[in-house]
Design an enzyme around this catalytic site. Structure first.
Site, short mmCIF file in Angstrom:
data_model
loop_
_atom_site.label_atom_id
_atom_site.label_comp_id
_atom_site.label_asym_id
_atom_site.label_seq_id
_atom_site.Cartn_x
_atom_site.Cartn_y
_atom_site.Cartn_z
N GLY A 50 0.84 -1.19 0.00
CA GLY A 50 0.00 0.00 0.00
C GLY A 50 0.87 1.24 0.00
O GLY A 50 2.01 1.20 0.48
N GLN A 55 3.17 9.90 1.26
CA GLN A 55 4.44 9.17 1.32
C GLN A 55 5.34 9.47 0.13
O GLN A 55 6.52 9.08 0.14
CB GLN A 55 4.19 7.66 1.39
CG GLN A 55 3.51 7.23 2.68
CD GLN A 55 3.33 5.73 2.71
OE1 GLN A 55 2.35 5.21 2.22
NE2 GLN A 55 4.30 5.02 3.28
N CYS A 97 5.71 -0.14 7.41
CA CYS A 97 5.37 1.03 6.60
C CYS A 97 6.60 1.43 5.81
O CYS A 97 7.71 1.47 6.36
CB CYS A 97 4.94 2.18 7.52
SG CYS A 97 4.47 3.66 6.63
N LEU A 98 6.42 1.73 4.53
CA LEU A 98 7.55 2.12 3.69
C LEU A 98 8.20 3.41 4.19
O LEU A 98 9.36 3.68 3.88
CB LEU A 98 7.10 2.27 2.23
CG LEU A 98 6.64 0.97 1.56
CD1 LEU A 98 6.07 1.26 0.17
CD2 LEU A 98 7.77 -0.05 1.48
N HIS A 139 -4.72 1.45 7.35
CA HIS A 139 -3.36 1.99 7.44
C HIS A 139 -3.16 3.12 6.42
O HIS A 139 -2.62 4.18 6.75
CB HIS A 139 -2.37 0.84 7.20
CG HIS A 139 -0.92 1.22 7.21
ND1 HIS A 139 -0.01 0.68 8.09
CD2 HIS A 139 -0.21 2.07 6.41
CE1 HIS A 139 1.19 1.19 7.84
NE2 HIS A 139 1.10 2.04 6.82
N GLU A 140 -3.62 2.89 5.18
CA GLU A 140 -3.40 3.90 4.13
C GLU A 140 -4.28 5.13 4.35
O GLU A 140 -3.83 6.26 4.12
CB GLU A 140 -3.63 3.30 2.75
CG GLU A 140 -2.71 2.14 2.38
CD GLU A 140 -1.23 2.40 2.66
OE1 GLU A 140 -0.79 3.56 2.56
OE2 GLU A 140 -0.52 1.44 3.01
N HIS A 143 -2.78 7.41 6.76
CA HIS A 143 -1.74 8.28 6.19
C HIS A 143 -2.33 9.59 5.69
O HIS A 143 -1.68 10.64 5.77
CB HIS A 143 -1.04 7.58 5.00
CG HIS A 143 0.12 6.73 5.39
ND1 HIS A 143 1.22 7.21 6.06
CD2 HIS A 143 0.37 5.41 5.19
CE1 HIS A 143 2.10 6.22 6.25
NE2 HIS A 143 1.60 5.11 5.73
NI NI Z 1 2.45 3.20 5.74
#
Ligand code: NI
Length: 176
Positions: A50, A55, A97-98, A139-140, A143
């Site tokens: 995701g 991000q 998480c990236l 989660h997304e 963000h």
């Molecule tokens: Ni994340």
């Protein structure tokens, strides 16, 4: 039709863009569709399941998700996604998480989520998800509201992850 997709650098904690409330997308233009393609390419390359626009340093309400298997891609591109219901039942899944590289933690969230969003053609969609996809959607969307998965865990664990990330950052930039 969009042309080739571009890889975009992923923003890492503690970049302030990750803590901003992202803006709704007013109109789904070719530029937005290109951005969604770029986000998907960036997510797959990372690799991740995701990615939200903040991000990649774009504070807009755009998300791409693919929790499918290696063989079967299941890509969702969501514009202005909104959670419309959450189950009382909760589930714990390990999340990463990236934007918080190499760190994971068990996160408890509602087990089932219903979401509405616009697809890349501007059509209204609704979806109900369970399991990994449900966690990923939450989660997304977090963000887009400046929330990270570490906000859902104990302060002790959050401080530990934050310390590790900051140490890594100091080492990579050479700043003591
Ligand atoms: Ni994340």
């Amino acid at each position: 039709m969009t042309s080739t997709a571009n890889l975009i650098p992923i923003v890492k904690m503690p970049d302030p863009v990750l803590r901003q409330i992202a803006q709704p997308v007013a109109e789904i233009t070719d530029g937005v569709r290109q951005l969604l393609d770029d986000m998907a390419a960036t997510m797959y390359y990372a690799p991740g399941i995701g990615l939200a626009a903040p991000q990649i340093n774009i504070s807009q309400r755009l998300v791409v998700i693919d929790c499918g298997s290696d063989e079967t891609a299941e890509l969702y591109k969501m514009v202005n996604p909104e959670i419309i219901s959450l189950s009382d039942e909760r589930a714990v899944l390990e999340e990463g998480c990236l934007s918080i590289p190499d760190q994971t933690a068990d996160v408890e969230r509602p087990a089932e989520v219903s979401v509405r969003y616009l697809d890349e053609n501007g059509a209204a969609q609704t979806m109900t998800a369970v399991g990994l996809l449900a966690a990923c959607i939450q989660h997304e969307i977090d963000h887009l509201n400046g929330v990270l998965f570490i906000d859902h865990i104990s302060r002790l664990k959050r401080d530990m992850i934050t310390r590790r990330v900051m140490k890594e950052l100091r080492q990579s930039t050479g700043v003591k």
